[in-house]
Design a protein around this motif. Sequence first.
Motif: not given
Length: 348
Positions: A251, A245-247, A347, A311
């Motif tokens: 997804w 996942r990015n900030s 997460f 992440t």
Amino acid sequence: MRETASSDELLAWYDRHAREMPWRVSPADRAAGITPDPYRIWLSEVMLQQTTVAAVKEYFVKFTTIWPTVNDLARAQDADVMAAWAGLGYYARARNLLKCARVVASEHNGIFPKTRVGLQALPGIGPYTSAAIASIAYDLPETVLDGNVERVMARLHAVETPLPTAKPELIALAEQHTPQTRAGDYAQAVMDLGATICTPKSPACGICPWRDPCAGRASGIAPELPRKLPKKAKPIRRGFAYVLRNSGGDWLLETRPDKGLLGGMLGWPGSDWSDAPDPAAPVQVEWNEVGAEVRHTFTHFHLILDVFCATSDVPPARGFFVSARDFRPSDLPTVMRKVHDVAKHRFE
DNA sequence: AAAGCGTGGTA
DNA sequence: TTACCAAGCTT
């Protein structure tokens, strides 16, 4: 034991015991002149290929609600259809379903062909499905041969030849029983019989409408039929799966190639699945091993996946981001949904 | 023409 | 847990 099994006594049984299904027109309604919708018969038969009635029901309702006609389905986006099919399995069916809908819409004016040969020329429609649509939707005297009919015929005539060698023999027998009228009800009757009475294990021969003429019952070998050639053992394969996942909480997913296993479906980036998989992470970051392995069994192998998560905002080499708002685990094939299930807690 | 292709329920 | 099984089709 009597000499012959007649379709009449099976139809009489069906008139009393036919099960309700969302795509089925009851014998009473059919007698009143109500005819089945070929689109709904086709859709149900494709979904029912190698799949239980219980599993199909909810998908059938979903599909017919979203796409009430074949023309509606023909206009659908590929990704929407694949997502709607997710979890039902044998995903080539969904790809062929859409191809077929588009051919029927564009080349047949939205009307399914009214012959078995015409039907069988369409993507995803083979010997069984063409006979099922021809008989059930159009009341043509075509003979279906599915797993149920194979079992019923093998027992009724005490056929000891193992499958698949016995198939031509069983087709010939099944054709002998098919009536010229009410062929669709008859086809559904034999399949209902196989599903509820002439079951693979512990058949309920005592209440079978064909118990008297059944040669398998007479010789006491009915429960052992049909005989089948032994199956191969499933090998174990392993692989890696990466949940990133990015900030922003999006997804990283990818669409799998159109051909092969889970073709056209969404999935997590990962390795190949083999004895010695190449890790093949989609991006060079610090991956956290989730610990819990994902186990999943496909038709011809067992799979054990080692799941990693991270992440990061480093641009990945492949895949695309789906926002948390748009991401629905139910759009994933089951093995990929299992990966999400073990990774999502990381997460939180 | 034998092999590839899913999944969930059940014994 | 494992194995088998369910309204098959494609290549």
